[in-house]
Design a protein around this motif. Structure first.
Motif, PDB file in Angstrom:
ATOM      1  N   PRO A 137       0.834  -1.210   0.000  1.00  0.00           N
ATOM      2  CA  PRO A 137       0.000   0.000   0.000  1.00  0.00           C
ATOM      3  C   PRO A 137       0.858   1.246   0.000  1.00  0.00           C
ATOM      4  O   PRO A 137       1.970   1.261   0.534  1.00  0.00           O
ATOM      5  N   GLU A 138       0.341   2.310  -0.597  1.00  0.00           N
ATOM      6  CA  GLU A 138       1.076   3.567  -0.677  1.00  0.00           C
ATOM      7  C   GLU A 138       1.327   4.127   0.724  1.00  0.00           C
ATOM      8  O   GLU A 138       0.432   4.148   1.577  1.00  0.00           O
ATOM      9  N   GLY A 139       2.550   4.549   0.966  1.00  0.00           N
ATOM     10  CA  GLY A 139       2.888   5.105   2.266  1.00  0.00           C
ATOM     11  C   GLY A 139       3.148   4.057   3.328  1.00  0.00           C
ATOM     12  O   GLY A 139       3.237   4.371   4.511  1.00  0.00           O
ATOM     13  N   PHE A 140       3.277   2.779   2.924  1.00  0.00           N
ATOM     14  CA  PHE A 140       3.496   1.714   3.897  1.00  0.00           C
ATOM     15  C   PHE A 140       4.866   1.865   4.549  1.00  0.00           C
ATOM     16  O   PHE A 140       5.858   2.085   3.873  1.00  0.00           O
ATOM     17  N   ASP A 141       4.889   1.769   5.868  1.00  0.00           N
ATOM     18  CA  ASP A 141       6.137   1.881   6.618  1.00  0.00           C
ATOM     19  C   ASP A 141       6.168   0.761   7.645  1.00  0.00           C
ATOM     20  O   ASP A 141       5.251   0.606   8.458  1.00  0.00           O
ATOM     21  N   MET A 142       7.241  -0.046   7.592  1.00  0.00           N
ATOM     22  CA  MET A 142       7.342  -1.169   8.508  1.00  0.00           C
ATOM     23  C   MET A 142       7.327  -0.725   9.960  1.00  0.00           C
ATOM     24  O   MET A 142       6.857  -1.441  10.845  1.00  0.00           O
ATOM     25  N   GLU A 143       7.835   0.501  10.240  1.00  0.00           N
ATOM     26  CA  GLU A 143       7.861   0.971  11.610  1.00  0.00           C
ATOM     27  C   GLU A 143       6.453   1.193  12.158  1.00  0.00           C
ATOM     28  O   GLU A 143       6.244   1.194  13.376  1.00  0.00           O
ATOM     29  N   ASP A 144       5.479   1.405  11.257  1.00  0.00           N
ATOM     30  CA  ASP A 144       4.116   1.628  11.709  1.00  0.00           C
ATOM     31  C   ASP A 144       3.518   0.395  12.371  1.00  0.00           C
ATOM     32  O   ASP A 144       2.577   0.503  13.160  1.00  0.00           O
ATOM     33  N   ILE A 145       4.028  -0.805  12.009  1.00  0.00           N
ATOM     34  CA  ILE A 145       3.478  -2.018  12.593  1.00  0.00           C
ATOM     35  C   ILE A 145       4.432  -2.634  13.607  1.00  0.00           C
ATOM     36  O   ILE A 145       4.209  -3.731  14.087  1.00  0.00           O
ATOM     37  N   ALA A 146       5.503  -1.920  13.930  1.00  0.00           N
ATOM     38  CA  ALA A 146       6.424  -2.413  14.951  1.00  0.00           C
ATOM     39  C   ALA A 146       5.752  -2.332  16.313  1.00  0.00           C
ATOM     40  O   ALA A 146       4.921  -1.477  16.580  1.00  0.00           O
ATOM     41  N   ALA A 147       6.132  -3.241  17.193  1.00  0.00           N
ATOM     42  CA  ALA A 147       5.524  -3.289  18.517  1.00  0.00           C
ATOM     43  C   ALA A 147       5.914  -2.063  19.321  1.00  0.00           C
ATOM     44  O   ALA A 147       7.084  -1.674  19.362  1.00  0.00           O
ATOM     45  N   ALA A 148       4.935  -1.443  19.955  1.00  0.00           N
ATOM     46  CA  ALA A 148       5.194  -0.289  20.808  1.00  0.00           C
ATOM     47  C   ALA A 148       5.776  -0.769  22.130  1.00  0.00           C
ATOM     48  O   ALA A 148       5.552  -1.914  22.547  1.00  0.00           O
ATOM     49  N   PRO A 149       6.541   0.075  22.820  1.00  0.00           N
ATOM     50  CA  PRO A 149       7.096  -0.331  24.116  1.00  0.00           C
ATOM     51  C   PRO A 149       5.980  -0.680  25.092  1.00  0.00           C
ATOM     52  O   PRO A 149       4.957   0.007  25.173  1.00  0.00           O
ATOM     53  N   VAL A 150       6.166  -1.764  25.830  1.00  0.00           N
ATOM     54  CA  VAL A 150       5.186  -2.220  26.804  1.00  0.00           C
ATOM     55  C   VAL A 150       5.397  -1.463  28.105  1.00  0.00           C
ATOM     56  O   VAL A 150       6.484  -1.500  28.684  1.00  0.00           O
ATOM     57  N   THR A 151       4.375  -0.781  28.575  1.00  0.00           N
ATOM     58  CA  THR A 151       4.469  -0.064  29.839  1.00  0.00           C
ATOM     59  C   THR A 151       4.178  -1.009  30.993  1.00  0.00           C
ATOM     60  O   THR A 151       3.685  -2.134  30.807  1.00  0.00           O
ATOM     61  N   LEU A 152       4.472  -0.538  32.202  1.00  0.00           N
ATOM     62  CA  LEU A 152       4.221  -1.360  33.389  1.00  0.00           C
ATOM     63  C   LEU A 152       2.735  -1.673  33.521  1.00  0.00           C
ATOM     64  O   LEU A 152       2.361  -2.814  33.818  1.00  0.00           O
ATOM     65  N   ARG A 153       1.881  -0.701  33.271  1.00  0.00           N
ATOM     66  CA  ARG A 153       0.444  -0.927  33.402  1.00  0.00           C
ATOM     67  C   ARG A 153      -0.083  -1.850  32.310  1.00  0.00           C
ATOM     68  O   ARG A 153      -1.005  -2.643  32.557  1.00  0.00           O
ATOM     69  N   ASP A 154       0.490  -1.769  31.104  1.00  0.00           N
ATOM     70  CA  ASP A 154       0.103  -2.711  30.053  1.00  0.00           C
ATOM     71  C   ASP A 154       0.468  -4.142  30.450  1.00  0.00           C
ATOM     72  O   ASP A 154      -0.316  -5.077  30.262  1.00  0.00           O
ATOM     73  N   HIS A 155       1.678  -4.275  30.995  1.00  0.00           N
ATOM     74  CA  HIS A 155       2.162  -5.608  31.392  1.00  0.00           C
ATOM     75  C   HIS A 155       1.288  -6.195  32.493  1.00  0.00           C
ATOM     76  O   HIS A 155       0.943  -7.387  32.456  1.00  0.00           O
ATOM     77  N   ILE A 156       0.913  -5.380  33.462  1.00  0.00           N
ATOM     78  CA  ILE A 156       0.076  -5.864  34.560  1.00  0.00           C
ATOM     79  C   ILE A 156      -1.344  -6.117  34.072  1.00  0.00           C
ATOM     80  O   ILE A 156      -1.997  -7.081  34.490  1.00  0.00           O
ATOM     81  N   GLY A 157      -1.833  -5.257  33.160  1.00  0.00           N
ATOM     82  CA  GLY A 157      -3.190  -5.439  32.643  1.00  0.00           C
ATOM     83  C   GLY A 157      -3.384  -6.788  31.980  1.00  0.00           C
ATOM     84  O   GLY A 157      -4.458  -7.411  32.103  1.00  0.00           O
ATOM     85  N   GLU A 158      -2.365  -7.284  31.279  1.00  0.00           N
ATOM     86  CA  GLU A 158      -2.462  -8.597  30.651  1.00  0.00           C
ATOM     87  C   GLU A 158      -2.571  -9.697  31.701  1.00  0.00           C
ATOM     88  O   GLU A 158      -3.295 -10.677  31.513  1.00  0.00           O
TER      89      GLU A 158
END
Length: 507
Positions: free
Chosen positions: A130-151
């Motif tokens: 797709p036009e404007g596709f960037d692999m960095e857009d689908i890279a995993a975002a850093p997991v925060t402490l609250r995200d880790h605990i929420g899981e």
């Protein structure tokens, strides 16, 4: 005596701090990142400003050299074989069915758009990306402490009420992972019994990873980790109850309280040091900005020093004279003319201020290098005492200007990267009446002496004073103690206890 009104003319000189002058002073103490942000804001406000494009410098996008291709093994690659998307797909099947061999319905559960994109990127047969596709857009975002605990909350608690309490408890965690809230307050906020809150909190402490989360203090954090390792025995409990003694290296008292010998105590302290006192920090770290030096110093062919500004930290701004000429010929109203004149005035001021800032930084850095030539050549032991006034008098500037220039500015030398303020140290008198010694060089001597101590010959502060005086440094004992504490070095009593305990364990 009669009173009368009369007019008199007087002439006087005074320095008026105009907004532009105040802004010029402020530019001196900005870091290059802050300066870049400031310039971006000015470019947004002023249509006559633009970033300069300099060959090989800042503001230019240069095509990177092609990266070397990784070596490939001959068991899957034939040099005579032609490359195509189809041939590569046959060798590397990266379809969803191959990625999830035990889950045939994985492709159907994914959205059609995502499945189509996966096909495009994996097989190369589904059309262009797709036009404007960037692999960095689908890279995993850093997991925060609250995200880790929420899981973990979703898997640990089955009741919605317990999950709600666990989520609320998470909001009371600090960056280190410690629970800083009040159980009664949490219960009141949620309208539940405090016993229910306490029960959920204990489950979080016992089940969540990493171990030590939701602890109330350091001792409990370490206790939770030792429980997971099945290493919490009565002796270790006694040690955790007396952590202040461990911090003071009072091993004799700890041996009596824990009922162990030297070897066991050393093993226990080694286990404690292997634990993580701040388990939450593993999820709070973000990208760290590397220090980019503002000035670079290198040796010249004749042995002198070459001081240069780092081109990467020099913002380049141009005044668009062509655009100004084009617009000024079409403006008619006074308001438009005033606006355009103000934009031109501000643009010229900014370019002059940036040029003056660069010259001032280079001038101050050059004088520092001249003053600290011995340090650059021989090391920290030859760092000279230096103050702002000395540099200011040498270059004909005010002391406050030098202070602003050296704030948050860094210099790259043959001995590493240093903040410019590092070179300004207090003077310590010489015992022989010669040149004074830099406080930083004296700190280095103290550190070296303590690091080379033997267990049977630990140096007291008084002994260090005597050694320094023999070396020509006149210093008071309380100054030695202040320097030692500033370097986080324990007292001679604590060091002696620790070294003897380690020596006994070694035998």
């Amino acid at each position: 005596m009669s009173l009368s009104a009369k007019l008199q003319l007087r002439q006087s000189q005074s320095l008026v701090m105009t907004p532009q002058l105040m802004q010029s002073i402020r530019l001196l103490q900005l870091t290059h990142l802050e300066l870049d942000r400031f310039i971006d804001e000015e470019i947004e406000r002023n249509p006559l400003l633009e970033r300069a494009v300099v060959e090989g410098g800042a503001g230019e996008t240069i095509d990177a050299a092609p990266e070397p291709q990784p070596a490939v093994s001959e068991d899957w690659f034939d040099p005579g074989e032609s490359f195509s998307a189809e041939s590569m797909s046959e060798k590397f099947d990266t379809s969803l069915e191959n990625i999830f061999p035990d889950d045939p319905g994985a492709a159907e559960r994914l959205s059609p758009d995502l499945a189509g994109q996966w096909k495009n990127t994996s097989t190369g047969t589904g059309g262009p990306l797709p036009e404007g596709f960037d692999m960095e857009d689908i890279a995993a975002a850093p997991v925060t402490l609250r995200d880790h605990i929420g899981e973990q909350i979703a898997f640990t608690f089955s009741q919605p009420a317990d999950r709600l309490i666990a989520v609320e408890l998470t909001e009371w965690l600090d960056d280190a992972g410690y629970f800083r809230g009040d159980i009664e307050e949490v219960a009141e906020r949620l309208g539940v019994d405090s016993t229910a809150v306490r029960t959920v909190l204990e489950r979080c402490r016992a089940a969540f990873d990493p171990a030590g989360l939701f602890a109330a203090d350091l001792a409990e954090c370490l206790r939770l980790q030792l429980i997971r390792r099945d290493r919490l025995d009565p002796a270790m409990m006694a040690l955790l109850s007396n952590l202040p003694l461990l911090a003071r290296h009072d091993f004799q008292a700890l041996k009596k309280l824990c009922g162990v010998d030297d070897e066991d105590l050393l093993d226990m302290t080694a286990e404690i040091r292997a634990l993580d006192p701040r388990p939450g920090l593993a999820f709070s770290g973000g990208p760290t900005d590397a220090i980019v030096p503002d000035v670079e110093v290198r040796r010249a062919a004749d042995g002198s020093w070459i001081v240069e500004l780092n081109s990467e930290t020099l913002p380049r701004v141009l005044v668009d004279q062509a655009y100004y000429a084009s617009v000024s010929s079409h403006v008619r109203s006074t308001t438009e003319k005033d606006f355009l004149a103000e934009c031109m005035q501000n643009a010229n001021w900014l370019t002059r201020s940036l040029d003056q800032r660069a010259k001032t930084i280079l001038k101050v850095a050059s004088e520092i290098v001249r003053q600290q030539d011995a340090f650059l050549t021989h090391g920290v032991r030859h760092l000279r005492p230096l103050n702002l006034k000395t540099v200011a008098d040498a270059i004909g500037m005010h002391e406050s200007t030098v202070s602003r220039v050296t704030s948050n500015k860094y210099i790259l030398t043959t001995r590493g990267v240093f903040e410019l303020r590092y070179f300004f140290t207090a003077a310590i008198a010489s015992a022989s009446g010669g040149d004074a010694h830099s406080s930083e060089s004296v700190r280095d001597r103290i550190r070296q002496m303590i690091e080379s101590e033997q267990p049977a010959d630990v140096l007291s502060d008084d002994a260090i004073v005597d050694i320094l005086k023999e070396g020509g440094v006149e210093i008071a004992r309380r100054t030695v103690a202040k320097y030692r504490e500033g370097m986080n070095i324990a007292s001679s009593v604590q060091r002696r206890r620790e070294k003897r305990a380690m020596a006994s364990a070694g035998r």
